[in-house]
Design an enzyme around this catalytic site. Structure first.
Site, PDB file in Angstrom:
ATOM      1  NE  ARG A   1      45.939  18.456  18.685  1.00 22.16           N
ATOM      2  CZ  ARG A   1      45.501  19.632  18.207  1.00 22.16           C
ATOM      3  NH1 ARG A   1      44.368  20.135  18.639  1.00 22.16           N
ATOM      4  NH2 ARG A   1      46.192  20.293  17.306  1.00 22.16           N
TER       5      ARG A   1
ATOM      6  CD  GLU B   1      49.012  21.291  19.980  1.00 19.73           C
ATOM      7  OE1 GLU B   1      48.528  21.741  18.941  1.00 19.73           O
ATOM      8  OE2 GLU B   1      49.814  20.335  20.005  1.00 19.73           O
TER       9      GLU B   1
ATOM     10  CD  GLN C   1      56.464  23.422  19.455  1.00 18.09           C
ATOM     11  OE1 GLN C   1      56.249  23.139  20.616  1.00 18.09           O
ATOM     12  NE2 GLN C   1      55.507  23.761  18.631  1.00 18.09           N
ATOM     13  NE  ARG C   2      56.122  17.210  12.754  1.00 15.69           N
ATOM     14  CZ  ARG C   2      54.931  16.816  12.326  1.00 15.69           C
ATOM     15  NH1 ARG C   2      54.017  16.446  13.190  1.00 15.69           N
ATOM     16  NH2 ARG C   2      54.657  16.776  11.041  1.00 15.69           N
TER      17      ARG C   2
ATOM     18  CB  THR D   1      55.982  10.748  20.313  1.00 15.59           C
ATOM     19  OG1 THR D   1      55.220  11.950  20.495  1.00 15.59           O
ATOM     20  CG2 THR D   1      56.050  10.060  21.670  1.00 15.59           C
TER      21      THR D   1
ATOM     22  CG  ASP E   1      53.136  14.984  21.232  1.00 11.10           C
ATOM     23  OD1 ASP E   1      53.466  16.176  21.213  1.00 11.10           O
ATOM     24  OD2 ASP E   1      52.420  14.463  20.369  1.00 11.10           O
TER      25      ASP E   1
ATOM     26  N   GLY F   1      54.022  11.155  13.289  1.00 15.28           N
ATOM     27  CA  GLY F   1      54.672  12.457  13.084  1.00 15.28           C
ATOM     28  C   GLY F   1      56.174  12.344  13.207  1.00 15.28           C
TER      29      GLY F   1
END
Lengths: 404, 404
Positions: A190, A245, A292-293, A142, A144, A15
């Site tokens: 996630r 999420e 967000q990204r 990332t 994340d 991503g």
């Protein structure tokens, strides 16, 4: 079959983020003057296998283009999601290394997340097994922030800054009315709640922001959530909840749409419905989603600078003959700063780093001071984004390079 | 019962925007040196009726505070949604004017949309009927841009800039992969598609952005939408669709959530489901939601400057004894610029200005050059937002004023 290694190649995978091009920029700057040519794979290893490469050396001394690239979101080279097979006898490996040999590429850089580090580890191991002498280096990426063995990952700081700012702005918006209302902001995360941690920043700094924050790492039940919201509504009229999420709802997030078809619903939307039914006040949910990204107009200066540094350091490592490693950050003690190091890519591959328990309060509904201290330095600093005709100006690969 | 009128009062009403405080700022700057005191009603007319007013004169010469206020999103004074009764015998009118008299307020400014202009018209008419001599002036405000008799409204340009930028960034993000995918961005616009027009800007300027745009003013069917998407997928892999929340789906946007309850779904989510089922490719929907109206970190310089001008002009009009009018913009011909004028508030009240037919192409799936020429000047210019600890610094009314 060792070969001439005057050149290098770089790919982007997984991503995209707002900082993945800054790392690309760092590699280009680091390779300039050291490598004869630096190529880019279009759409990562997938594109390389189709022979789709561009000559990034054309950017070597183009500072204007590199400055644009540094602040352009998404993956300028394109991305892919391709997991390499375990079996080194697969023709995919011989094909990749034939292409590298053909272009005298002795240095391979791969910018990505834990799947990409799996690719780095495998290509490096294959090169070693066959004594091909190719240096393969991974650069973490990332939003994340869930890679192990590094303090944090490039891309996370910018996502955190965007989320912290947006949560702050939303908290101001909803405070304009005096009626009881519950607003639920759903952020990415996630498996790990790192982005959720950034939702605590505006309240910490300015006293306005999220009232409740739920991460996948904390225990969560809808009943407890409703009780938390009811308690907050006794103290203030505009309650702002942030939820990752991936919090565990205990039910599959599926509903039926008006055409009678099964529809996947986000956790925010589901909790909005529960608030309306069980509490009965105005409720709204907001999923922050892709911006967000990819919000290149609001990046963290710290994140961009570190992402460039990580790319430059990767070039140094490769030229020193290091292989199978991922660049990593070690946070200095005292005033914020990072030292660069490298770690085995195969130890990062396929692992997930979760938010530590002591970043979450005992009620599982907010972030502790420790969590705030971790994320706050990562959103510091702004970059002068160039605007053209009222919109941010982005680097366009087609303006500089032709596919070869 | 005419009374001393050394002072004025200002209120904000309806949905907040990123520019509503810039208009407040303009009124404060315009009143400074002309009025003895300028008060602010907290939460509009509702708060005024409860006697909740603050002394804005404390900001008269505080340039730093006013600069902060100018770039702070949402309504600094708080907002309300209160429609005044038609009957002037209602005690609500006598109560309002008693409060005005008590504080010697001869000038009332109300910043809002078409419901607020109804308030302006009624208060002005009441003052005239009772010969109270209060000047009541409306200042337009709505991101929806749907007020009649003005070229555009303060707040719209900033929303348009945020949406244009975000659509551009999303288009870059989704172009990173080569797989066929459909991304649907849902923007605000229940009755009028003005925000939808801004979705066309990045493709016009940079060649990347929305491939299809649907407004409430254009004919829309799900079948036609699917055919449009299929046609685009023949030309490119990453199709980006922008759709206003108010397009006519021909069905109620209701589904059932996993708990079996009826749930209102946005049009974006519904179309995502249709693409998945009928086309079978990857599909995602993104609802831009509240950030469209509160993203103070990404405002249009033109919008903010014009919003301040509108506020200052309102002060001039009131001091000249004008009443029952709304400030309006007239676009100059040739190079972009606006002249200020005023129009009868009662002609604006409760009316909706829709996007003209010739802003939408003959296929009902994109914006014409005429539409682009209309909106592009409104997103021009950036403002230097002040950042503190990595987040935009906002004006806090509590820092300067106490309720009296």
């Amino acid at each position: 079959m060792s070969f001439v290694k005057a050149n290098g190649i770089v790919g982007q995978s997984g991503g995209p983020t707002a900082a993945i091009n800054a790392s690309l920029c760092g590699i280009i700057r680091g390779a300039c003057g050291k490598l004869n040519k630096l190529y880019g794979m279009e759409n990562g290893i997938s594109g390389l296998l189709q022979g789709r490469v561009v000559d990034l050396s054309l950017l070597f001394n183009n500072n204007m283009a590199l400055s644009d690239l540094e602040l352009t979101p998404s993956a300028a080279l394109g991305s892919c999601r391709l997991k390499l097979p375990k079996d080194f006898n697969s023709p995919i490996y011989s094909k990749i290394f034939e292409i590298l040999e053909k272009h005298s590429m002795g240095y391979l850089f791969y910018i990505g997340g834990n799947d990409s580090m799996d690719t780095v580890a495998k290509l490096s191991a294959y090169s070693k097994e066959k004594s091909l002498g190719v240096s393969v280096i991974g650069i973490p990426k990332t939003i994340d922030n869930d890679l192990v063995l590094t303090d944090h990952t490039p891309g996370y700081g910018s996502a955190a800054k965007y989320v912290a700012t947006t949560v702050y702005e939303i908290s101001r918006d909803i405070s304009a009315y005096k009626l009881p209302s519950v607003t639920i902001v759903e952020v990415m995360g996630r498996d790990a709640g790192w982005i959720g941690c950034s939702c605590a920043l505006s309240k910490h700094v300015f006293g306005k922001g999220a009232d409740l924050i739920y991460l996948p790492e904390g225990e969560f039940t809808v009943g407890r959530f409703l009780q938390d919201v009811k308690n907050k509504l006794k103290q203030k009229s505009d309650v702002l909840v942030c939820v990752c999420e991936g919090v565990n709802l205990g039910t599959r997030a599926e509903g039926k749409d008006p055409f009678g078809h099964v529809q996947l619903s986000g956790v925010g939307k589901l909790l909005e419905g529960e608030v309306k039914r069980k509490i009965g006040c105005k409720a709204r949910s907001i999923e922050l989603n892709l911006p967000q990204r990819c919000a290149g107009h609001l990046v963290s200066g710290t994140d961009i600078d570190e992402s460039v540094m990580a790319g430059k350091y990767a070039a140094e490592l490769a030229l020193d003959g290091v292989s199978g490693k991922m660049v990593a950050f070690v946070r200095k003690s005292g005033e914020y700063g990072v030292d660069l190091t490298c770690v085995d890519a195969d130890l990062v591959a396929n692992e997930i780093k979760r938010v530590p328990r002591d970043f979450i309060d005992s009620e599982n509904s907010y972030i502790t001071q420790k969590g705030i201290d971790y994320v706050l330095p990562l959103i510091q600093g702004e970059k002068n984004v160039k605007y053209v005709m009222g919109m941010p100006h982005h680097f366009e690969i087609e303006d500089y390079l032709c596919t070869k």
